[in-house]
Design an enzyme around this catalytic site. Structure first.
Site, PDB file in Angstrom:
ATOM      1  N   ARG A  41      39.634  55.530  23.521  1.00 50.34           N
ATOM      2  CA  ARG A  41      38.336  55.307  24.151  1.00 50.34           C
ATOM      3  C   ARG A  41      38.484  54.387  25.359  1.00 50.34           C
ATOM      4  NH1 ARG A  41      34.316  52.394  21.836  1.00 50.34           N
ATOM      5  NH2 ARG A  41      35.763  51.241  20.529  1.00 50.34           N
ATOM      6  N   ASN A  62      44.125  50.636  26.183  1.00 53.34           N
ATOM      7  CA  ASN A  62      45.110  51.702  26.025  1.00 53.34           C
ATOM      8  C   ASN A  62      46.010  51.920  27.230  1.00 53.34           C
ATOM      9  OD1 ASN A  62      44.403  52.738  23.352  1.00 53.34           O
ATOM     10  ND2 ASN A  62      42.411  53.066  24.303  1.00 53.34           N
ATOM     11  N   ARG A 114      36.523  63.691  25.191  1.00 50.87           N
ATOM     12  CA  ARG A 114      35.819  63.223  24.005  1.00 50.87           C
ATOM     13  C   ARG A 114      34.338  63.103  24.316  1.00 50.87           C
ATOM     14  NH1 ARG A 114      38.213  58.085  20.684  1.00 50.87           N
ATOM     15  NH2 ARG A 114      36.686  58.129  18.998  1.00 50.87           N
ATOM     16  N   SER A 145      36.671  57.030  13.577  1.00 48.65           N
ATOM     17  CA  SER A 145      37.703  57.887  14.177  1.00 48.65           C
ATOM     18  C   SER A 145      37.613  59.327  13.680  1.00 48.65           C
ATOM     19  CB  SER A 145      39.112  57.394  13.831  1.00 48.65           C
ATOM     20  OG  SER A 145      39.204  56.034  13.903  1.00 48.65           O
ATOM     21  N   GLN A 162      48.062  55.948  16.706  1.00 49.67           N
ATOM     22  CA  GLN A 162      47.272  54.866  17.323  1.00 49.67           C
ATOM     23  C   GLN A 162      48.032  54.254  18.498  1.00 49.67           C
ATOM     24  OE1 GLN A 162      44.599  51.878  15.222  1.00 49.67           O
ATOM     25  NE2 GLN A 162      46.556  50.810  15.203  1.00 49.67           N
ATOM     26  N   ARG A 166      51.006  31.880 -11.188  1.00 50.53           N
ATOM     27  CA  ARG A 166      51.127  32.273  -9.790  1.00 50.53           C
ATOM     28  C   ARG A 166      52.449  33.020  -9.565  1.00 50.53           C
ATOM     29  NH1 ARG A 166      48.346  29.744  -5.702  1.00 50.53           N
ATOM     30  NH2 ARG A 166      50.164  29.843  -4.363  1.00 50.53           N
TER      31      ARG A 166
END
Ligand SMILES: *[C@@H]1O[C@H](CO)[C@@H](O)[C@H](O)[C@H]1NC(C)=O
Ligand SMILES: *[C@@H]1O[C@H](CO)[C@@H](O)[C@H](O)[C@H]1NC(C)=O
Length: 237
Positions: A27, A37, A85, A96, A117, A172
């Site tokens: 996007r 991006n 898109r 997505s 991605q 733990r």
């Protein structure tokens, strides 16, 4: 060549014959870092890096789906197909899967989709190839997605007090005592068409691909961009 091979061994070994395509959703309106991006890491844009990773992994049907002209140009620079898109799937609130559904509906020929991605700059192409193969070997799954392992001890805190969520505070666990937990990383999702048409990328018949620490780095902020460049300069990736 591959096609002829498929006709002969297709029924016995569908992995070679399923048509796989790579989709990168990019996007323009990214939060945190503007036009993230197409920002550079190690001199190559994040989008360029993911396209090169997909190519090196042996995938050639690569599409960049974007609503932004500069991102589209960057995709074209690396010879990918650019998919326009739509506005609704490009908003901040659009999941997505909408972008994926929109694409797969137009591409009826695709059997397996790799959603890659762009903001994961250090995905190893060999492992991307192996993760794709894991969809069929040694046994078939509907989906494969990337995860990282975490040994973090989680708590909830509310009016009713503190509660240890994934361990017993009286015992733990030490790091070597347990296998940790898998945290979904957005780096990639590899899914069969049958899963996607039901409106998801995953179901209960998935397998996971564990990423190394470097591979799991995601770029969300300027800080992450600096970190990624430092890792490259110091040859840590
Ligand atoms: C894209 O394709 C053109 C023409 O085939 C070629 O000259 C160019 O090197 C390619 N670029 C990349 C980044 O693969
Ligand atoms: C998981 O998915 C694979 C590939 O679609 C399928 O062959 C297999 O039967 C599925 N397993 C289960 C338990 O649903």
């Amino acid at each position: 060549m591959m096609l002829i091979l498929c006709i002969f061994i297709g029924l016995a070994s569908p992995v070679f014959c399923d048509k796989t395509a790579v989709l990168i959703l990019a996007r323009g309106g990214s939060k945190g870092v503007r036009l993230k991006n197409i920002r550079n890491v190690g001199g190559i844009s994040l989008l360029g890096r993911s396209i090169l990773t997909a190519k090196l992994a042996g995938f050639h049907d690569i599409t960049v789906s974007t609503d932004h002209p500069l991102i589209a140009l960057e995709g074209l620079k690396y010879n990918t197909t650019v998919f326009k898109r739509s506005y609704v799937t490009s908003t901040d609130w659009a999941p997505s899967i909408w972008g994926v559904a929109e694409f797969i509906e137009k591409r009826q020929d695709i059997d397996i989709l790799i959603l890659l991605q762009a903001t994961s700059p250090f995905i190893n192409f060999k492992y991307l190839r192996s993760a794709h193969a894991k969809l069929n070997f040694p046994i078939p799954f509907d989906c494969v997605f990337s995860v990282t392992r975490s040994y973090k001890l989680r708590w909830s805190y509310s009016n009713s007090g503190t509660h240890s969520l994934n361990f017993d505070y009286k015992k733990r666990p030490r790091r070597q005592d347990w296998n940790g937990e898998f945290i979904e990383s957005g780096a990639f999702y590899i899914s069969r068409r049958g899963v996607i048409v039901k409106g998801t990328l995953q179901n209960n018949n998935c397998t996971v691909w564990e990423l190394s620490q470097a591979e799991s780095l995601e770029i969300d902020t300027e800080y992450d961009l600096h970190l990624a460049n430092i890792l490259i300069i110091n040859k840590l990736v």
